[in-house]
Design an enzyme around this catalytic site. Structure first.
Site, PDB file in Angstrom:
ATOM      1  N   GLY A  24       0.831  -1.201   0.000  1.00 50.65           N
ATOM      2  CA  GLY A  24       0.000   0.000   0.000  1.00 50.65           C
ATOM      3  C   GLY A  24       0.861   1.245   0.000  1.00 50.65           C
ATOM      4  N   GLN A  39       2.768   9.968   1.266  1.00 46.49           N
ATOM      5  CA  GLN A  39       4.067   9.283   1.320  1.00 46.49           C
ATOM      6  C   GLN A  39       4.960   9.582   0.122  1.00 46.49           C
ATOM      7  OE1 GLN A  39       2.157   5.267   2.261  1.00 46.49           O
ATOM      8  NE2 GLN A  39       4.054   5.200   3.456  1.00 46.49           N
ATOM      9  N   CYS A  79       5.639  -0.072   7.200  1.00 46.20           N
ATOM     10  CA  CYS A  79       5.218   1.139   6.500  1.00 46.20           C
ATOM     11  C   CYS A  79       6.399   1.637   5.687  1.00 46.20           C
ATOM     12  CB  CYS A  79       4.787   2.193   7.516  1.00 46.20           C
ATOM     13  SG  CYS A  79       4.274   3.746   6.755  1.00 46.20           S
ATOM     14  N   LEU A  80       6.156   1.961   4.425  1.00 47.56           N
ATOM     15  CA  LEU A  80       7.263   2.377   3.554  1.00 47.56           C
ATOM     16  C   LEU A  80       7.908   3.682   4.032  1.00 47.56           C
ATOM     17  CD1 LEU A  80       5.840   1.444   0.026  1.00 47.56           C
ATOM     18  CD2 LEU A  80       7.506   0.177   1.397  1.00 47.56           C
ATOM     19  N   HIS A  96      -4.825   1.077   7.068  1.00 46.98           N
ATOM     20  CA  HIS A  96      -3.492   1.692   7.229  1.00 46.98           C
ATOM     21  C   HIS A  96      -3.324   2.874   6.264  1.00 46.98           C
ATOM     22  CE1 HIS A  96       1.064   1.260   7.871  1.00 46.98           C
ATOM     23  NE2 HIS A  96       0.971   2.101   6.860  1.00 46.98           N
ATOM     24  N   GLU A  97      -3.712   2.670   5.009  1.00 45.40           N
ATOM     25  CA  GLU A  97      -3.546   3.748   4.010  1.00 45.40           C
ATOM     26  C   GLU A  97      -4.511   4.908   4.287  1.00 45.40           C
ATOM     27  OE1 GLU A  97      -0.872   3.630   2.502  1.00 45.40           O
ATOM     28  OE2 GLU A  97      -0.582   1.516   2.932  1.00 45.40           O
ATOM     29  N   HIS A 140      -3.166   7.222   6.763  1.00 49.07           N
ATOM     30  CA  HIS A 140      -2.201   8.173   6.183  1.00 49.07           C
ATOM     31  C   HIS A 140      -2.896   9.419   5.639  1.00 49.07           C
ATOM     32  CE1 HIS A 140       1.777   6.376   6.246  1.00 49.07           C
ATOM     33  NE2 HIS A 140       1.317   5.227   5.795  1.00 49.07           N
TER      34      HIS A 140
HETATM   35 ZN    ZN Z   1       2.256   3.414   5.868  1.00 51.09          ZN
END
Ligand code: ZN
Length: 183
Positions: free
Chosen positions: A45, A50, A107-108, A149-150, A153
């Site tokens: 994701g 991000q 998480c990226l 999760h996304e 963000h």
């Molecule tokens: Zn994340």
């Protein structure tokens, strides 16, 4: 085009993203780039903040593991992950359903960090697509977790905010290092 991923503690990660009201060519290009960037980084994701864009736009693809959900309905019809992923969605509204479950998340924007996060197991997500459709997505398991999760963000919320206080204590030094390495 692969875009650079923004790392914690970049302030864009804490902003509430603007609603996407007009799907311009720039938005389409951004979404395509985000899919490419997510695959390149081996993520499941990615949210627009991000890559530095404070917008209500995110991508999820968990189709590598068809067993990660027990059901998926889109506008009331049964669907497979392969049919819907990569899912690009804008302006999500989530209804969280059922009992909570704990699983490890990464998480990226936190390349070396993982942690157990407790979230509702099921979700009913009402999202818009870039084609102007509204999708009501009902699912559970990893797809539900990734959508949650996304969507976090898009509202400036990060997975570290949902960690237990014990886990948060144990990663204090890592977070401090990330803060020192930033800028
Ligand atoms: Zn994340």
């Amino acid at each position: 085009m692969i875009r650079p991923i923004v790392f914690y503690p970049d302030p864009v990660l804490r902003k509430v993203g603007e609603l996407v009201t007009d799907v311009t060519d720039e938005i389409r290009t951004l979404a395509e780039d985000m899919v490419e960037t997510m695959y390149d980084a081996h993520g499941v994701g990615l949210a627009a903040p991000q890559v530095g864009e404070s917008l209500q736009l995110a991508i999820v693809d968990v189709s590598h593991d068809p067993e990660c959900i027990s059901y998926l309905r889109v506008n009331g019809e049964e669907m497979t992950l392969e049919e819907i992923c990569p899912l690009t969605f804008i302006n999500p509204k989530l209804e969280l359903i059922g009992s909570k479950a704990t699983d490890t998340e990464g998480c990226l924007s936190f390349p070396d960090l993982r942690g157990d996060i407790t979230r509702p197991f099921e979700v009913k997500a009402t999202v818009e697509t870039l084609e102007g459709e509204t999708l009501v997505i009902e699912t559970d398991g990893l797809f539900s977790r990734a959508i949650q999760h996304e969507t976090d963000h898009l509202f400036g919320k990060l997975f570290i905010d949902r960690m237990s206080s014990a886990r948060k204590m144990s990663i204090r030094r890592q977070l401090k290092e990330m803060q020192q390495n930033y800028g």
